[in-house]
Design a protein around this motif. Sequence first.
Motif, PDB file in Angstrom:
ATOM      1  N   SER A   5       0.825  -1.195   0.000  1.00 30.65           N
ATOM      2  CA  SER A   5       0.000   0.000   0.000  1.00 30.65           C
ATOM      3  C   SER A   5       0.865   1.252   0.000  1.00 30.65           C
ATOM      4  N   ALA A   6       1.931   1.238   0.792  1.00 32.86           N
ATOM      5  CA  ALA A   6       2.841   2.388   0.851  1.00 32.86           C
ATOM      6  C   ALA A   6       3.518   2.613  -0.496  1.00 32.86           C
ATOM      7  N   ALA A   7       3.950   1.534  -1.151  1.00 34.44           N
ATOM      8  CA  ALA A   7       4.589   1.644  -2.470  1.00 34.44           C
ATOM      9  C   ALA A   7       3.612   2.214  -3.486  1.00 34.44           C
ATOM     10  N   GLY A   8       2.352   1.746  -3.409  1.00 33.04           N
ATOM     11  CA  GLY A   8       1.335   2.248  -4.330  1.00 33.04           C
ATOM     12  C   GLY A   8       1.056   3.719  -4.112  1.00 33.04           C
ATOM     13  N   SER A   9       1.070   4.142  -2.849  1.00 31.79           N
ATOM     14  CA  SER A   9       0.836   5.547  -2.523  1.00 31.79           C
ATOM     15  C   SER A   9       1.949   6.429  -3.057  1.00 31.79           C
ATOM     16  N   ILE A  10       3.190   5.943  -2.953  1.00 28.21           N
ATOM     17  CA  ILE A  10       4.335   6.697  -3.470  1.00 28.21           C
ATOM     18  C   ILE A  10       4.250   6.834  -4.985  1.00 28.21           C
ATOM     19  N   ASN A  12       1.517   6.732  -6.803  1.00 19.85           N
ATOM     20  CA  ASN A  12       0.415   7.645  -7.116  1.00 19.85           C
ATOM     21  C   ASN A  12       0.841   9.102  -6.930  1.00 19.85           C
ATOM     22  N   LYS A  13       1.606   9.342  -5.868  1.00 20.01           N
ATOM     23  CA  LYS A  13       2.096  10.694  -5.617  1.00 20.01           C
ATOM     24  C   LYS A  13       2.999  11.157  -6.749  1.00 20.01           C
ATOM     25  N   GLU A  14       3.932  10.306  -7.163  1.00 24.63           N
ATOM     26  CA  GLU A  14       4.846  10.673  -8.246  1.00 24.63           C
ATOM     27  C   GLU A  14       4.104  10.890  -9.556  1.00 24.63           C
ATOM     28  N   SER A  16       0.981  11.879  -9.858  1.00 19.89           N
ATOM     29  CA  SER A  16       0.230  13.133  -9.737  1.00 19.89           C
ATOM     30  C   SER A  16       1.154  14.341  -9.850  1.00 19.89           C
ATOM     31  N   LYS A  17       2.332  14.254  -9.245  1.00 24.84           N
ATOM     32  CA  LYS A  17       3.290  15.347  -9.347  1.00 24.84           C
ATOM     33  C   LYS A  17       3.707  15.564 -10.796  1.00 24.84           C
ATOM     34  N   LYS A  18       3.931  14.482 -11.504  1.00 28.86           N
ATOM     35  CA  LYS A  18       4.314  14.586 -12.917  1.00 28.86           C
ATOM     36  C   LYS A  18       3.189  15.222 -13.729  1.00 28.86           C
ATOM     37  N   LYS A  19       1.946  14.872 -13.405  1.00 31.55           N
ATOM     38  CA  LYS A  19       0.806  15.457 -14.115  1.00 31.55           C
ATOM     39  C   LYS A  19       0.768  16.967 -13.914  1.00 31.55           C
ATOM     40  N   PHE A  20       1.037  17.414 -12.698  1.00 25.23           N
ATOM     41  CA  PHE A  20       1.065  18.851 -12.438  1.00 25.23           C
ATOM     42  C   PHE A  20       2.205  19.522 -13.196  1.00 25.23           C
ATOM     43  N   LEU A  21       3.383  18.921 -13.174  1.00 24.09           N
ATOM     44  CA  LEU A  21       4.537  19.498 -13.874  1.00 24.09           C
ATOM     45  C   LEU A  21       4.300  19.527 -15.380  1.00 24.09           C
ATOM     46  N   THR A  54      -0.394  19.913  -1.088  1.00 25.38           N
ATOM     47  CA  THR A  54       0.084  18.708  -0.417  1.00 25.38           C
ATOM     48  C   THR A  54       1.460  18.292  -0.930  1.00 25.38           C
ATOM     49  N   TYR A  55       1.642  18.310  -2.259  1.00 23.10           N
ATOM     50  CA  TYR A  55       2.876  17.812  -2.862  1.00 23.10           C
ATOM     51  C   TYR A  55       3.980  18.859  -2.981  1.00 23.10           C
ATOM     52  N   PHE A  56       3.573  20.124  -3.199  1.00 26.26           N
ATOM     53  CA  PHE A  56       4.569  21.166  -3.477  1.00 26.26           C
ATOM     54  C   PHE A  56       4.580  22.298  -2.456  1.00 26.26           C
ATOM     55  N   GLY A  57       3.614  22.292  -1.560  1.00 24.00           N
ATOM     56  CA  GLY A  57       3.522  23.379  -0.587  1.00 24.00           C
ATOM     57  C   GLY A  57       2.859  24.625  -1.139  1.00 24.00           C
ATOM     58  N   GLY A  58       2.346  24.543  -2.359  1.00 24.77           N
ATOM     59  CA  GLY A  58       1.683  25.683  -2.989  1.00 24.77           C
ATOM     60  C   GLY A  58       2.239  25.955  -4.374  1.00 24.77           C
ATOM     61  N   MET A  59       1.761  27.027  -4.978  1.00 25.26           N
ATOM     62  CA  MET A  59       2.169  27.371  -6.339  1.00 25.26           C
ATOM     63  C   MET A  59       3.662  27.683  -6.447  1.00 25.26           C
TER      64      MET A  59
END
Length: 220
Positions: A5-10, A12-14, A16-21, A54-59
């Motif tokens: 579950s922890a690996a899956g969460s990591i 998912n986070k990566e 999502s971060k890539k999607k934002f970038l 959550t991921y970047f602390g803001g804009m």
Amino acid sequence: MERKSAAGSIRNKERSKKKFLDAVGKILKTKGYTGLKINDIAATAGVDKKMIYTYFGGMDGLMDEYIRSQDFWSKMTAEEVEKIKPIIDDYGKTFAKEMFLSQFEYVYKNKEAQKLLLWRLSEPRKELKKLTDLQEANGEYIFKLFADSHFKENDSVFRSIMAIMVSGLYYLNMFSSINGSLFCGIDVNSPEGRDQIKEAMSFLIDHSYDKLEDKNDKVK
């Protein structure tokens, strides 16, 4: 199960971060830096805008990470230079040629990097100032590693020549991408034209090393 579950969460986070970038890059290419609004970024990414905090602390954090991911010279950290294991005996001449050639091609092929350059020239922002500070710190490390001990009293002249070359290569790529390919009769968008620019770049570096090196090094 918890480990999975922890690996899956990591992951998912990566993702999502890539999607934002990626969303920042897409908006920058299509709308320019004025289109970089948090709601538009989230909509383009297809991810809840709360995750930017959550991921970047803001804009600001998102912009910091995006800028670092796209700029060529900010990636040339001490750690990255160590990985390259450049030749030391020639006081960085080969390394300088390789870096300038890489910069020239990187900016030519990377439209996001081009938009980022335009943004830096168009608007004062603390994220962009951070980029400049990072570039200067990385550049200072490279100069002290190679050039300062070699050029000694001519160090400032050598640095000035390098500054002109970095900015000139940036400008040639920007100009050829936006306003046409001919500059001083050289077709910067053609393979032949780009080879001519690269040859001239190598000539300038060779000439700088030959003419500015410390006399004591020549005697040795």
